[in-house]
Design a protein around this motif. Structure first.
Motif, PDB file in Angstrom:
ATOM      1  N   PRO A 154       0.880  -1.131   0.035  1.00 35.29           N
ATOM      2  CA  PRO A 154      -0.258  -0.069   0.186  1.00 35.29           C
ATOM      3  C   PRO A 154       0.943   1.267  -0.048  1.00 35.29           C
ATOM      4  N   VAL A 155       0.681   2.095  -0.986  1.00 39.40           N
ATOM      5  CA  VAL A 155       1.618   3.299  -0.987  1.00 39.40           C
ATOM      6  C   VAL A 155       0.673   4.366  -1.455  1.00 39.40           C
ATOM      7  N   ALA A 156       1.300   5.621  -1.165  1.00 35.96           N
ATOM      8  CA  ALA A 156       0.802   6.969  -1.364  1.00 35.96           C
ATOM      9  C   ALA A 156       1.730   7.883  -1.439  1.00 35.96           C
ATOM     10  N   LEU A 216       7.360   8.221  -3.103  1.00 39.94           N
ATOM     11  CA  LEU A 216       6.241   7.523  -2.594  1.00 39.94           C
ATOM     12  C   LEU A 216       6.645   6.960  -1.169  1.00 39.94           C
ATOM     13  N   GLN A 217       5.396   6.943  -0.561  1.00 38.16           N
ATOM     14  CA  GLN A 217       5.379   6.181   1.252  1.00 38.16           C
ATOM     15  C   GLN A 217       4.755   4.857   1.071  1.00 38.16           C
ATOM     16  N   ARG A 218       5.356   3.957   1.745  1.00 35.21           N
ATOM     17  CA  ARG A 218       4.689   2.659   2.162  1.00 35.21           C
ATOM     18  C   ARG A 218       3.861   2.983   3.352  1.00 35.21           C
ATOM     19  N   LEU A 219       2.639   2.747   3.063  1.00 33.80           N
ATOM     20  CA  LEU A 219       1.734   2.918   4.304  1.00 33.80           C
ATOM     21  C   LEU A 219       1.820   1.908   5.451  1.00 33.80           C
ATOM     22  N   ALA A 220       1.828   2.066   6.665  1.00 33.69           N
ATOM     23  CA  ALA A 220       1.965   1.038   7.655  1.00 33.69           C
ATOM     24  C   ALA A 220       0.633   0.195   8.118  1.00 33.69           C
ATOM     25  N   VAL A 221       0.145  -0.270   6.941  1.00 31.60           N
ATOM     26  CA  VAL A 221      -0.911  -1.200   7.358  1.00 31.60           C
ATOM     27  C   VAL A 221      -0.642  -2.381   7.958  1.00 31.60           C
TER      28      VAL A 221
END
Length: 293
Positions: free
Chosen positions: A167-169, A254-259
């Motif tokens: 998951p990235v944003a 981009l940043q990986r979301l900490a899911v």
């Protein structure tokens, strides 16, 4: 027409006598005489006039001689062509691949294949899993490389690798700095996905449903590269292959979301038509695709 008779005829015609033709073929003179008589009987036509020293072609023999030379020249050409084809000295390789495989996994394999077999013409069409399987069904490609679910009973297939979707944003996204997230936290934000028919999209949708969530695409994009760029708006979230976003994560674009509670992994497969023998070029590429390194 018996091709053995024709071969004996050509040997005698070019050698100029029964004895010389027999020597060329490594068979006895009576055997050669018998073959010529059988051929003449089958055609109801005399092919040679016997001379004190050897034989001379009749008018009918001259006509047949021209055909025989062309027939056996074509035979030799066929042998050469098939030998070159089998030894990968010529031929074609038509591949289809879905986006991640076509853009990231296959290029280095194609470079290695071309180095080994530079005479082979190679074509690769990058699309999505649905298109790739349709191309296989229509016989337009020999091998298909897919990254999503497919009807496994309908194709011969081998597993190539497993691939994590992350998951990235954008770093500007409201969730980008959160230290711990659950999948349901993403539901409030637009989900950017590939187009219907994409293997990545199918994997994401299935994983969401298995987790009790309903995936709702805020945008459907036919290009992974375009999808990455659209995340710069700071609003959308996407699940993208680790292979695809390595550079952007390293650079901070981009940043990986900490899911924490949802991991999505998919299998990468190579497919070919069930019950068919692969030609030498696709067989060699299949072997290369599964070789270490």
């Amino acid at each position: 027409m018996n091709l053995h008779h024709l071969k004996v005829f050509l040997a005698v015609a070019e050698a100029g006598s029964i004895s010389a033709g027999a020597e060329r073929l490594h068979i006895s003179q009576p055997a050669v005489t018998r073959e010529i008589r059988d051929l003449e009987a089958s055609l109801d036509l005399r092919l040679f006039d016997r001379q004190p020293r050897g034989v001379q072609l009749t008018e009918g023999g001259l006509r047949l001689h021209d055909y025989a030379r062309r027939i056996f020249a074509l035979e030799r050409a066929a042998e050469r062509d098939l030998r070159d084809f089998a030894q990968l000295e010529q031929g074609e390789l038509h591949l289809g691949a879905s986006a991640t495989l076509g853009a990231y996994l296959l290029p280095p394999l194609l470079t290695r294949f071309r180095a080994l077999h530079p005479q082979i013409f190679v074509s690769l069409e990058v699309s999505n899993t649905d298109v790739v399987t349709r191309q296989l069904d229509e016989g337009r490609i020999s091998l298909g490389f897919v990254e999503g679910p497919f009807a496994q009973a309908d194709y011969a297939h081998r597993l190539l690798a497993r691939d994590a979707l992350l998951p990235v944003a954008s770093p500007l996204h409201p969730l980008a700095r959160a230290e711990r997230l659950e999948a349901r936290d993403l539901q409030a934000y637009p989900l950017y996905m590939r187009e219907p028919g994409s293997g990545a999209r199918a994997s994401i949708e299935q994983a969401y449903r298995d987790h009790g969530l309903e995936p709702q695409a805020g945008m459907a994009i036919g290009s992974t590269e375009a999808l990455k760029r659209l995340l710069a708006d700071g609003q959308g979230i996407a699940w993208l292959s680790q292979r695809v976003v390595e550079r952007e994560l390293a650079s901070g674009e981009l940043q990986r979301l900490a899911v924490q509670d949802l991991q999505i992994e998919r299998e990468l497969h190579v497919l070919w038509r069930l019950g068919t023998s692969l030609s030498p070029a696709p067989a060699a590429f299949l072997q290369l695709s599964q070789a270490p390194g």
